[in-house]
Design a protein around this motif. Structure first.
Motif, mmCIF file in Angstrom:
data_model
loop_
_atom_site.group_PDB
_atom_site.id
_atom_site.type_symbol
_atom_site.label_atom_id
_atom_site.label_comp_id
_atom_site.label_asym_id
_atom_site.label_seq_id
_atom_site.Cartn_x
_atom_site.Cartn_y
_atom_site.Cartn_z
ATOM 1 N N LEU A 34 30.466 60.275 17.839
ATOM 2 C CA LEU A 34 30.035 60.094 19.124
ATOM 3 C C LEU A 34 28.746 60.965 19.463
ATOM 4 N N SER A 92 35.646 64.262 18.496
ATOM 5 C CA SER A 92 36.033 62.950 19.184
ATOM 6 C C SER A 92 37.347 62.589 19.157
ATOM 7 N N ARG A 123 30.653 58.645 26.098
ATOM 8 C CA ARG A 123 29.986 59.344 25.167
ATOM 9 C C ARG A 123 29.268 60.675 26.103
#
Length: 285
Positions: A84, A92, A126
């Protein structure tokens, strides 16, 4: 390895509400906020989009999203890494209904074993969420939800077949009525695969999975529920094969303390078990 298949789906539903609203997300702030209110870079993948894709692996659901890079170490069932915003794969986090998936082998979650056919919604956040989820959330958080999202009662049946002697079939039923939610489903996917080296044997993969969840909100605002998702099968590679088991289970309780404050507690268990049959066999969990 590409898979060309012919499949069909049968859906039955009643009482569906088609009202479109600004999506509410919970992953970014650990509480219900609209995408705009969360002040985060969030992507929501709804059930309709997942069904339209007809993915065979979970990475197919998220790999086309902005800021997400997915690398697979082979075909179906092989090690998968998710990056990410360019961060390392072990930065992540993968959550399933709020339950964190960890790994005893490669340091990252086993993305390749999560059955997308039983997922009803995905939220991708994100950017760093270390303040909420710890140091391993520098890249971001991906959360898959198996609980039903649409009002009314609906059922589904799916079957398909393709090259490499691939087969998939599944069925499920879900209901959202008032404060009650129920969801049950099963799915099976298998393929003989193809040789990894010239003149070698086919390297196959099979994944049998199931999901069950239920929750109810009482008149006093107290909400209680449970969730379960399990997948097990085998993946073959050049030089050996692996038996895997991927499972999450949890019970949760949410109590309103005041009109603006709700307290929640969850007891959960997550398992990522792997048994390797090769020249250097081993068992990891």
């Amino acid at each position: 390895m590409s898979l060309q298949s012919l499949s069909f789906q049968v859906l039955a539903q009643s009482g569906q509400d088609n009202t479109t609203m600004d999506p509410i997300v919970v992953t970014a702030t650990l509480g219900p906020k609209t995408v705009g209110e969360s002040l985060s870079s969030v992507t929501v993948i709804e059930e309709e989009e997942i069904r339209r894709q007809q993915p065979k692996e979970f990475r197919e659901v998220i790999e086309s999203q902005p800021g997400v890079s997915v690398v697979g170490n082979g075909s179906y069932g092989k090690q998968t890494s998710v990056f990410l915003r360019g961060n390392a794969s072990d930065a992540s986090i993968l959550l399933v209904d709020g339950i964190r998936i960890r790994s005893a082998t490669v340091g990252g979650p086993a993305w390749q074993y999560l059955p997308p056919q039983l997922v009803n919604r995905v939220e991708i956040v994100r950017g760093s969420r270390s303040s909420l989820y710890g140091a391993d959330a520098v890249g971001g958080v991906v959360q898959a939800f198996t609980t039903p999202t649409r009002q009314g009662t609906q059922g589904w049946v799916e079957a398909g077949a393709g090259n490499f002697d691939s087969q998939q079939y599944g069925a499920g039923v879900s209901s959202v009525e008032g404060g009650s939610r129920v969801n049950v489903g099963v799915n099976h996917f298998q393929t003989d695969g193809a040789p990894v080296v010239r003149g070698g044997d086919d390297k196959g993969y099979d994944n049998t999975s199931g999901v069950a969840s239920a929750s109810h909100e009482f008149s006093n605002g107290v909400r209680a529920g449970f969730t379960f998702l399990g997948a097990e099968g085998r993946t073959e590679y050049e030089g050996g094969e692996e038996d895997f088991r991927f499972q999450t289970a949890g019970v949760n309780l949410e109590v309103p303390v005041t009109s603006h404050w709700r307290a929640a507690v969850q007891f959960s268990d997550a398992r990522d078990e792997l048994e390797d049959f090769s020249s250097f066999p081993g068992r990891f969990n």
